[in-house]
Enzyme design. Sequence first.
Site, PDB file in Angstrom:
ATOM      1  N   LEU A 291      37.406 -48.956 110.949  1.00 53.36           N
ATOM      2  CA  LEU A 291      38.411 -48.578 111.950  1.00 53.36           C
ATOM      3  C   LEU A 291      38.256 -47.095 112.280  1.00 53.36           C
ATOM      4  CD1 LEU A 291      41.597 -50.477 110.667  1.00 53.36           C
ATOM      5  CD2 LEU A 291      39.665 -51.309 111.982  1.00 53.36           C
ATOM      6  N   LYS A 292      37.281 -46.453 111.682  1.00 50.42           N
ATOM      7  CA  LYS A 292      37.078 -44.997 111.848  1.00 50.42           C
ATOM      8  C   LYS A 292      38.413 -44.269 111.818  1.00 50.42           C
ATOM      9  CE  LYS A 292      32.560 -45.090 113.914  1.00 50.42           C
ATOM     10  NZ  LYS A 292      32.462 -46.565 114.148  1.00 50.42           N
ATOM     11  N   LEU A 293      39.064 -44.343 110.663  1.00 48.39           N
ATOM     12  CA  LEU A 293      40.385 -43.738 110.502  1.00 48.39           C
ATOM     13  C   LEU A 293      40.309 -42.239 110.779  1.00 48.39           C
ATOM     14  CD1 LEU A 293      41.424 -45.580 107.215  1.00 48.39           C
ATOM     15  CD2 LEU A 293      42.089 -46.131 109.563  1.00 48.39           C
TER      16      LEU A 293
ATOM     17  N   ILE B  68      46.714 -38.451 109.870  1.00 47.73           N
ATOM     18  CA  ILE B  68      47.208 -37.728 108.693  1.00 47.73           C
ATOM     19  C   ILE B  68      47.079 -38.655 107.476  1.00 47.73           C
ATOM     20  CG2 ILE B  68      48.787 -36.229 109.988  1.00 47.73           C
ATOM     21  CD1 ILE B  68      51.080 -38.112 109.088  1.00 47.73           C
TER      22      ILE B  68
ATOM     23  N   ARG C 288      24.151 -55.672 116.980  1.00 44.63           N
ATOM     24  CA  ARG C 288      23.753 -56.514 118.115  1.00 44.63           C
ATOM     25  C   ARG C 288      22.330 -57.042 118.027  1.00 44.63           C
ATOM     26  NH1 ARG C 288      25.464 -52.192 122.370  1.00 44.63           N
ATOM     27  NH2 ARG C 288      24.871 -50.934 120.553  1.00 44.63           N
TER      28      ARG C 288
ATOM     29  N   PRO D 182      23.703 -46.216 111.173  1.00 41.19           N
ATOM     30  CA  PRO D 182      23.687 -47.074 112.366  1.00 41.19           C
ATOM     31  C   PRO D 182      22.805 -46.464 113.446  1.00 41.19           C
ATOM     32  CG  PRO D 182      25.652 -45.700 112.391  1.00 41.19           C
ATOM     33  CD  PRO D 182      24.823 -45.255 111.189  1.00 41.19           C
ATOM     34  N   GLY D 183      22.489 -47.273 114.452  1.00 41.56           N
ATOM     35  CA  GLY D 183      21.682 -46.767 115.565  1.00 41.56           C
ATOM     36  C   GLY D 183      20.318 -47.422 115.615  1.00 41.56           C
TER      37      GLY D 183
ATOM     38  N   ASP E 232      30.901 -56.750 115.513  1.00 40.21           N
ATOM     39  CA  ASP E 232      31.868 -56.391 116.558  1.00 40.21           C
ATOM     40  C   ASP E 232      32.036 -57.530 117.551  1.00 40.21           C
ATOM     41  OD1 ASP E 232      32.336 -53.542 115.807  1.00 40.21           O
ATOM     42  OD2 ASP E 232      30.206 -53.336 116.253  1.00 40.21           O
TER      43      ASP E 232
ATOM     44  N   GLY F 125      17.780 -50.554 116.239  1.00 33.54           N
ATOM     45  CA  GLY F 125      17.738 -51.757 117.085  1.00 33.54           C
ATOM     46  C   GLY F 125      18.166 -51.412 118.506  1.00 33.54           C
TER      47      GLY F 125
HETATM   48  P1  BMP Z   1      24.682 -51.942 116.916  1.00 32.85           P
HETATM   49  O1  BMP Z   1      23.576 -52.170 115.896  1.00 32.85           O
HETATM   50  O2  BMP Z   1      25.109 -53.185 117.600  1.00 32.85           O
HETATM   51  O3  BMP Z   1      24.382 -50.809 117.840  1.00 32.85           O
HETATM   52  O4  BMP Z   1      25.995 -51.516 116.081  1.00 32.85           O
HETATM   53  C1  BMP Z   1      26.127 -50.320 115.414  1.00 32.85           C
HETATM   54  C2  BMP Z   1      27.414 -50.287 114.672  1.00 32.85           C
HETATM   55  O5  BMP Z   1      27.529 -49.022 114.019  1.00 32.85           O
HETATM   56  C3  BMP Z   1      28.654 -50.434 115.536  1.00 32.85           C
HETATM   57  O6  BMP Z   1      29.588 -51.186 114.793  1.00 32.85           O
HETATM   58  C4  BMP Z   1      29.169 -49.025 115.725  1.00 32.85           C
HETATM   59  O7  BMP Z   1      30.579 -48.957 115.785  1.00 32.85           O
HETATM   60  C5  BMP Z   1      28.693 -48.338 114.446  1.00 32.85           C
HETATM   61  N1  BMP Z   1      28.382 -46.908 114.596  1.00 32.85           N
HETATM   62  C6  BMP Z   1      27.418 -46.472 115.495  1.00 32.85           C
HETATM   63  O8  BMP Z   1      26.809 -47.249 116.225  1.00 32.85           O
HETATM   64  N2  BMP Z   1      27.149 -45.135 115.554  1.00 32.85           N
HETATM   65  C7  BMP Z   1      27.785 -44.216 114.782  1.00 32.85           C
HETATM   66  O9  BMP Z   1      27.498 -43.047 114.883  1.00 32.85           O
HETATM   67  C8  BMP Z   1      28.761 -44.663 113.877  1.00 32.85           C
HETATM   68  C9  BMP Z   1      29.040 -46.023 113.793  1.00 32.85           C
HETATM   69  O10 BMP Z   1      29.931 -46.452 112.930  1.00 32.85           O
END
Ligand code: BMP
Length: 239
Positions: free
Chosen positions: A74-76, A79, A209, A185-186, A17, A188
């Site tokens: 892009l988390k579409l 429709i 990050r 994700p989540g 990002d 770190g």
């Molecule tokens: P980071 O490790 O910097 O926190 O990034 C996590 C990535 O995962 C980001 O691109 C964010 O848009 C994505 N993301 C998230 O953090 N939590 C969600 O529930 C869904 C995600 O797509």
Amino acid sequence: MLIPKIRGRQRIILAIDIIPKDSWSCLCEVVKVACEEASGIKIGLPLILSVGIEKTRELTRICTHTDSLIIADLKLADIGDVMVLVLEKLKNMGFNAVIAHAFIGCEDALYKLSQLAHSAGVSLISVVAMSHRGADELLNKHFVDLVSISTECAHVEGLVVPATRPQIIRAVRDMVGDRIALLSPGVGVQGAPYGSALINGADYEIIGRAILKSHNPIEMLRLIAKRQREVLIPTCGGS
Ligand code: BMP
């Protein structure tokens, strides 16, 4: 394309990002390592909006010769007829997977997108729960229904499940068995320890990050991968 379930290499997907050290060449180097040594990249809207489509294509091109996931995040959530237009553009930009929200429902939405994704050879991944605290206010209460919409109706290949909610990862894994990839994700910066999502049943950890903001992003990616492997190795006793 089928999202590989068991990978013999690092189970990290690099979330992009931001540009590390404000250096495009540094980003390109990390992307190369993420695609050659780890499991691929996930590019988000902030990056695409800041560098534009041509530069984004440069990044996807670094990975096309590998068998990595090149995910457009892009988390579409629209429709179906509109989402399929976006999917075609993303495929032309070199992406081989896209993320959509599951809360839009199946009929005329996720199912339509899934049909086109399937014929275009693009993997569809849906979000069934999120990692931030506000997700518990509404979205995460409905993850069971969102998994059904995603898997029984739309037949997606992957689900996004939050590393910050290990109980949700375990519940989703129980629901879908081994047939669907779980991307988490989540880890770190958002607080979940490296490897924790994998222990709870995820196939990949999506990490941004913690890698891109570190002093040495390539070294950090490799260190996290090492940590994941250590956490996954079964111990033989002791406490
Ligand atoms: P980071 O490790 O910097 O926190 O990034 C996590 C990535 O995962 C980001 O691109 C964010 O848009 C994505 N993301 C998230 O953090 N939590 C969600 O529930 C869904 C995600 O797509």
